[in-house]
Design an enzyme around this catalytic site. Structure first.
Site, mmCIF file in Angstrom:
data_model
loop_
_atom_site.group_PDB
_atom_site.id
_atom_site.type_symbol
_atom_site.label_atom_id
_atom_site.label_comp_id
_atom_site.label_asym_id
_atom_site.label_seq_id
_atom_site.Cartn_x
_atom_site.Cartn_y
_atom_site.Cartn_z
ATOM 1 N N GLY A 40 0.849 -1.191 0.000
ATOM 2 C CA GLY A 40 0.000 0.000 0.000
ATOM 3 C C GLY A 40 0.880 1.233 0.000
ATOM 4 O O GLY A 40 2.018 1.191 0.468
ATOM 5 N N GLN A 89 2.772 9.964 1.330
ATOM 6 C CA GLN A 89 4.120 9.398 1.465
ATOM 7 C C GLN A 89 5.042 9.802 0.322
ATOM 8 O O GLN A 89 6.256 9.693 0.440
ATOM 9 C CB GLN A 89 4.044 7.869 1.528
ATOM 10 C CG GLN A 89 3.430 7.358 2.809
ATOM 11 C CD GLN A 89 3.318 5.846 2.790
ATOM 12 O OE1 GLN A 89 2.380 5.303 2.230
ATOM 13 N NE2 GLN A 89 4.285 5.168 3.377
ATOM 14 N N CYS A 116 5.963 0.079 7.726
ATOM 15 C CA CYS A 116 5.582 1.200 6.873
ATOM 16 C C CYS A 116 6.790 1.598 6.031
ATOM 17 O O CYS A 116 7.901 1.668 6.540
ATOM 18 C CB CYS A 116 5.148 2.371 7.762
ATOM 19 S SG CYS A 116 4.703 3.850 6.842
ATOM 20 N N LEU A 117 6.550 1.864 4.756
ATOM 21 C CA LEU A 117 7.656 2.267 3.877
ATOM 22 C C LEU A 117 8.279 3.584 4.340
ATOM 23 O O LEU A 117 9.423 3.881 4.012
ATOM 24 C CB LEU A 117 7.172 2.388 2.430
ATOM 25 C CG LEU A 117 6.732 1.072 1.771
ATOM 26 C CD1 LEU A 117 6.193 1.326 0.376
ATOM 27 C CD2 LEU A 117 7.864 0.059 1.733
ATOM 28 N N HIS A 165 -4.465 1.779 7.673
ATOM 29 C CA HIS A 165 -3.099 2.305 7.790
ATOM 30 C C HIS A 165 -2.874 3.433 6.779
ATOM 31 O O HIS A 165 -2.349 4.499 7.128
ATOM 32 C CB HIS A 165 -2.107 1.150 7.561
ATOM 33 C CG HIS A 165 -0.665 1.538 7.554
ATOM 34 N ND1 HIS A 165 0.231 1.159 8.525
ATOM 35 C CD2 HIS A 165 0.049 2.287 6.665
ATOM 36 C CE1 HIS A 165 1.438 1.660 8.236
ATOM 37 N NE2 HIS A 165 1.345 2.340 7.110
ATOM 38 N N GLU A 166 -3.294 3.190 5.530
ATOM 39 C CA GLU A 166 -3.065 4.203 4.481
ATOM 40 C C GLU A 166 -3.925 5.445 4.727
ATOM 41 O O GLU A 166 -3.491 6.573 4.475
ATOM 42 C CB GLU A 166 -3.353 3.634 3.090
ATOM 43 C CG GLU A 166 -2.561 2.386 2.710
ATOM 44 C CD GLU A 166 -1.067 2.535 2.876
ATOM 45 O OE1 GLU A 166 -0.553 3.661 2.860
ATOM 46 O OE2 GLU A 166 -0.404 1.490 3.056
ATOM 47 N N HIS A 178 -2.335 7.879 6.960
ATOM 48 C CA HIS A 178 -1.338 8.746 6.304
ATOM 49 C C HIS A 178 -1.993 10.018 5.773
ATOM 50 O O HIS A 178 -1.402 11.096 5.819
ATOM 51 C CB HIS A 178 -0.678 8.022 5.126
ATOM 52 C CG HIS A 178 0.442 7.099 5.510
ATOM 53 N ND1 HIS A 178 1.587 7.543 6.126
ATOM 54 C CD2 HIS A 178 0.600 5.757 5.348
ATOM 55 C CE1 HIS A 178 2.399 6.504 6.333
ATOM 56 N NE2 HIS A 178 1.822 5.413 5.869
HETATM 57 ZN ZN ZN Z 1 2.641 3.548 5.984
#
Ligand code: ZN
Length: 224
Positions: free
Chosen positions: A103, A108, A148-149, A190-191, A194
């Site tokens: 995702g 991000q 998380c990236l 989660h997304e 963000h």
């Molecule tokens: Zn994330």
């Protein structure tokens, strides 16, 4: 398996591509309402010399504690559905798959509009786009070890709703509703965090969050 995100040996150095950032800068909120019409859609930025890049479509992923990850994204409007927006969606998928992750929220990649891309399939053949996502209902509770990236190499248990019903627009602006559970439900939540400037480490105690910050700083020094 961790979420938007993925594993440990992930590096983001190869993802740098300033041209893409320039290309999409008109999608940023700061330049949005007043200046959005200053640039004709699709017009190249002539103030920048042309550059040939191998990975034209990889975007730079912001990393905690970058303050830009704290921006609250604004809703996508009809005017945002441009060819450049479609390219951005494709580039976000490519960036997410390459990371690798399941995702990626626009926030991000420093685009502060309310949308995200997700694909939780093993084969990477179920791309999903969520534009202006809203959670209509939540049910149950689940705990999952998230990553998380934007917080590379860090994983922690987070509690989320186990089942959700979501309403969003697809990449062409068509509304749809979706019942999600398990990993997909977790990933969507989660997304969506963000888009509100929230990170999974915010669910940790301040002490643990501080440790995460120090560990990331150490990792970066080690990588330099
Ligand atoms: Zn994330």
């Amino acid at each position: 398996m961790p979420l938007d995100w993925l594993p440990t040996e992930q590096t983001t150095q190869d993802a740098t591509n300033a041209d893409c950032r320039i290309r999409f800068s008109r999608l940023l909120p700061e330049s949005a309402d007043n200046q959005r019409n200053d640039h004709a859609h699709g017009t190249p930025n002539l103030s920048e010399p042309p550059r040939i890049e191998q990975d034209m479509s990889r975007l730079t992923i912001l990393e905690f504690p970058d303050p830009r990850l704290r921006s609250k994204a604004r809703p996508v409007t009809t005017a945002d559905f441009t060819p450049a927006f479609q390219t951005l969606l494709d580039d976000m998928f490519e960036t997410m798959y390459a990371a690798p992750g399941i995702g990626l929220a626009a926030s991000q990649v420093d685009v502060h509009l309310r949308f995200m891309v997700i694909d939780i399939s093993e084969e990477k053949n179920e791309p999903r786009v969520f534009i202006n996502p809203e959670i209509l209902s939540k049910d149950g509770q689940t705990t999952y070890q998230e990553g998380c990236l934007s917080v590379p190499g860090i994983f922690a248990d987070v509690n989320r709703a186990d089942r959700i019903r979501v309403r969003a627009l697809d990449r062409h602006g068509e509304p749809y509703e979706l019942d999600a559970d398990g990993l997909l439900a977790i990933c969507i939540q989660h997304e969506m965090d963000h888009l509100d400037g929230r990170l999974f480490v915010d669910y940790l105690s301040p002490l643990k969050r501080d440790l995460v910050k120090k560990r990331l700083a150490k990792q970066r020094r080690g990588a330099a």
